[in-house]
Structures are given as structure tokens and as C-alpha cells.
Scaffold this active site. Structure first.
Site, mmCIF file in Angstrom:
data_model
loop_
_atom_site.group_PDB
_atom_site.id
_atom_site.type_symbol
_atom_site.label_atom_id
_atom_site.label_comp_id
_atom_site.label_asym_id
_atom_site.label_seq_id
_atom_site.Cartn_x
_atom_site.Cartn_y
_atom_site.Cartn_z
ATOM 1 N N ASP A 107 -6.275 -4.547 -6.107
ATOM 2 C CA ASP A 107 -5.948 -3.181 -5.661
ATOM 3 C C ASP A 107 -4.498 -2.809 -5.970
ATOM 4 O OD1 ASP A 107 -7.691 -4.844 -4.151
ATOM 5 O OD2 ASP A 107 -7.891 -3.366 -2.559
ATOM 6 N N ASP A 163 0.793 -1.229 0.000
ATOM 7 C CA ASP A 163 0.000 0.000 0.000
ATOM 8 C C ASP A 163 0.827 1.283 0.000
ATOM 9 O OD1 ASP A 163 -2.609 -1.044 -0.104
ATOM 10 O OD2 ASP A 163 -2.532 -1.572 2.018
HETATM 11 N N1 GLY Z 1 -7.197 -1.429 -0.909
HETATM 12 C C1 GLY Z 1 -8.157 -1.772 0.051
HETATM 13 C C2 GLY Z 1 -9.537 -1.395 -0.325
HETATM 14 O O1 GLY Z 1 -9.810 -1.012 -1.446
HETATM 15 O O2 GLY Z 1 -10.384 -1.478 0.545
#
Ligand code: GLY
Length: 418
Positions: free
Chosen positions: A201, A143
Site C-alpha cells: 500500500d 498513511d
Molecule cells: N491501506 C490499507 C488498506 O488498503 O486496507
């Protein structure tokens, strides 16, 4: 008769106003005014909070029977997050800088500054961005692409300097330590039941790698991004171009499992995941001109438009969620989709349909159904997003990344009017 004349005069006055005003100016100006107000208020209010400096969402609870109706199956009781106590429920939920969402509030401040020219917003954007400096060395998650690209990435665009470039390159270096060449992907998470989990993601973290190559002249970041995107095309998608949330790989690069974490079930189409996919392949095509990436973005975008079940096109939290009155929307998925589609509309041969869809999403998000009133909504801009329904977490709440992608979409939309 007198009454009729009065009515006629009023009608003429309304007609004149309507002719003189461009409706577009009206809704866009209002939305920007609300967003700037909300973000500035929040930034000022949180001045004293250092351990938990960023607004993330509001605290929400859940009812297990409701979750079961949404999932149309038994709830996994072990995966539920605790319900917050009454002292927290409905209040603003803050987070620290290592939270995956920590880059969105600084990023929203940058966009709000860009949209308004308000120097106070710029000062707050700088202040909140600087808090994320240690993140460039955070090793335990993919992330950091979100965290640093949304904060420092926008800082570089709007207030460039060498330190910012170095932060982006150093973060890319850290992120690439999570790349396994045998698998061809960056590892997303270090928790859970999986051998080597990669979530859709993760496509969003590739933007940072493309930037790092341009800034450093070293193509290795870009090569890793391309490998990740190609491997993800191969393994993450179903024949109808919906995608799984989590693909786990064996050490030899074969697929270990196909699961969901935040969607309704392993075979469903989690709404934000589909939006991440559309956005991710659009950005990959922008950066590489690789035809497969454009084709993938187009397929995913067409799939999104055909799957949506709601009248206003703001999707339910999962495209396979039951279409009922109580089913929560995910405004964040709509905001990410709007931003992706606006860019895609400039790249795809049949771009107008993506532009039209994005405009519809933006107008609906800017209506009173989703856009907060000034001074309400705990300082967030949009209402009605869903973080992770299967965990009972962040259901029908404002969330910082909905605001971020809404403002980004706004910026793209207004640029396209020029
Ligand atoms: N990347 C985590 C979400 O979209 O909740």
C-alpha cells in the site's frame, strides 16, 4: 392485430430512443448524479460531528465459521476485531482525522465538484479538507500520503494556493522521516510483530513525494520515492508478479519476513494489494519515465486480468479466495484497478486492453449490483467492499476509498472521451 400494432409502435419508439441516446452518456450521467447526491447529503448531515467528522464505512459483524471457510484455515482469534453491538451494526461508521482513510471523503467531494461544477460540493470539499491540516505533522504512520494527497492534493489541483503547497511539502517532510537509507524504503507501520514493516500500500504514498519535489524544487522527496519503488520491486513480488502484503526488513536491509496482514494467507494475492501495486508503479512511471516501473505496472496489470475469478471482473476480496456464492467482493480493489488501468492505458504500448478492462470495471461498478440508489447505502456511493476479512472487519460494506477511486477513475475515463 391492434395489439401487434401497439407493440410495433412501442418497439419503434424504443428504437428511436435508443438511437438518439448515447448509452455511455446514460450510465455515466446516472453514476455522477448518484455520487454527487450521496456525497452532498453526507457532508451536510455530518455538520455537527467534530471529533469523528469523516464517514468511513458501515459497521459490520462476522461469523467465525464463515471466516474459516474464507481463509480455508483456522482464524487467528487474537486478531479479530470486536463485533459491534446491535446499536451500531449496519449503521454508518465515522472516523477521526488520524484514521488512515480520513483523506478520502474530502477527496471524493473534490472529484464530485469537478465532475458536476456544483459549488456546494466545492464548499464542502474545502471544509472537510481544512479539517486535515494537523495531519501534516503526524509521525506515526506512512498513511499521511493517502490522507493529505487525496484531500489537499486535489485542493491544489482545483483551488491552488500557497498554503496548500506548504501543507503538501510539510507532509512530505514528515513522511520522509520514516525513510531508512540502508533499507531503501519508508517504514509503513509502527505496530505489530515486525522489525521494519513495509506494505505494498505504501506505493500509493509516493505520489505526494513527487508532488512535493515539483512544488519545492528539492529533489530529495522524489529520490526517496524512487528508492522505495526500486526496493519494493526487488523484494515484494513473486515470480508471477503477484505481491506479498507485508515485507519486513532487518536493519541491514535484508528481508526479515514475507507476510500478509489483510490477505487470505502469506502466499495469497490480496486483491487490494495487487491494485495498489498496479497503481503505484503506473504513477512512478508517469513521474520518472523509468522503464522498469512501466514494465512492473504492465506485469502486475496482466497478472490481475489473468487471476480474476468472477464473471463481472469485480474481484473477490483475495484473488485466492474460494470461488463461492458467499465469497465477498472488494469493489474498492476494482475501483483502484480501474483508475490505475486508465492511466496505464495512456502509457503502455499495448494500452487498449487496459482501457477496455477499466471500462468494463467502471460499467459494472456503475450497475445496480454495486452503485447505490440515491438516499440509500448510508450516503456512500458504492456497495460491496471488504476492508480486512482476516480481522473480521468491514466485510461486504461500503467504504470511503472505494468511492474515492471510483470517482477518480470516472474523471480519468471522461477526460479520455474528450
Ligand atoms: N491501506 C490499507 C488498506 O488498503 O486496507
Amino acid at each position: 392485430m391492434k395489439k401487434n400494432l401497439t407493440l410495433l409502435a412501442a418497439a419503434i419508439a424504443i428504437g428511436v430512443t435508443a438511437c438518439n441516446e448515447t448509452p455511455q452518456e446514460k450510465w455515466t450521467d446516472h453514476a455522477i448524479d448518484v455520487a454527487a447526491y450521496q456525497l452532498k447529503q453526507t457532508a451536510t448531515e455530518l455538520t455537527d460531528s467534530t471529533a469523528m467528522p469523516m464517514p468511513r464505512c458501515t459497521w459490520t459483524g462476522y461469523d467465525i465459521a464463515f471466516l474459516q471457510r474464507q481463509l480455508e484455515s483456522e482464524v487467528n482469534i487474537d486478531s479479530l476485531h470486536p463485533v459491534p453491538g446491535p446499536e451500531r451494526l449496519g449503521k454508518r461508521r465515522l472516523c477521526g482525522i488520524v484514521d488512515w482513510t480520513s483523506g478520502f471523503f474530502p477527496g471524493s467531494l473534490w472529484y464530485a465538484y469537478e465532475l458536476t461544477g456544483d459549488e456546494a460540493l466545492r464548499e464542502q470539499a474545502v471544509r472537510y479538507t481544512n479539517l486535515l491540516y494537523p495531519i501534516r505533522q503526524l509521525k506515526g504512520t506512512h498513511d499521511i500520503g493517502f490522507m493529505i494527497n487525496c484531500s489537499y492534493g486535489n485542493a491544489l489541483r482545483l483551488a491552488p494556493n500557497d498554503t496548500i503547497s506548504k501543507v503538501l511539502i510539510e507532509t512530505a517532510e514528515t513522511l520522509c522521516q520514516r525513510f531508512d537509507p540502508k533499507i531503501g524504503c519508508i517504514r509503513s507501520w509502527d505496530f505489530g510483530k515486525w522489525n521494519y514493516p513495509v506494505i505494498i500500500d505504501n506505493m500509493m504514498n509516493l505520489d505526494l513525494l513527487f508532488s512535493a519535489s515539483k512544488l519545492s524544487g528539492d529533489t530529495k522527496y522524489r529520490d526517496i520515492a524512487i528508492s522505495h519503488a526500486r526496493t519494493t520491486i526487488k523484494n515484494h513480488f513473486r515470480p508471477d508478479y503477484t505481491c506479498y502484503h507485508v515485507i519486513s526488513y532487518n536493519p541491514d536491509g535484508t528481508v526479515e519476513s514475507r507476510n500478509t496482514h489483510q490477505g487470505k494467507n502469506d502466499d495469497s494475492s490480496w486483491s487490494r494489494g495487487q491494485a495498489w501495486a498496479a497503481y503505484g508503479y503506473t504513477l512512478c512511471y508517469r513521474e520518472t519515465n523509468e522503464a522498469d516501473f512501466l514494465q512492473q505496472a504492465i506485469h502486475v496489470a496482466d497478472m490481475i486480468m489473468s487471476q480474476v475469478q468472477t464473471n463481472d471482473s469485480i474481484p473477490y476480496w483475495d484473488y485466492d479466495a474460494p470461488a463461492t456464492e458467499e465469497t465477498p467482493r472488494d469493489a474498492s480493489a476494482a475501483a483502484v484497478t480501474a483508475s490505475a488501468f486508465l492511466e496505464l492505458s495512456t502509457l503502455a504500448p499495448d494500452g487498449q486492453k487496459y482501457y477496455n478492462y477499466a471500462e468494463r470495471l467502471l460499467k459494472n461498478l456503475s450497475s445496480k449490483n454495486y452503485l447505490a440508489e440515491k438516499g440509500s447505502n448510508h450516503g456512500y456511493v458504492l456497495m460491496h467492499s471488504t476492508g480486512s476479512l482476516p480481522h473480521g472487519s468491514e466485510i461486504d460494506t461500503p467504504i470511503n476509498y472505494a468511492d474515492y477511486y471510483y470517482l477518480e477513475a470516472f474523471k480519468r475515463y471522461l477526460d479520455m472521451q474528450k
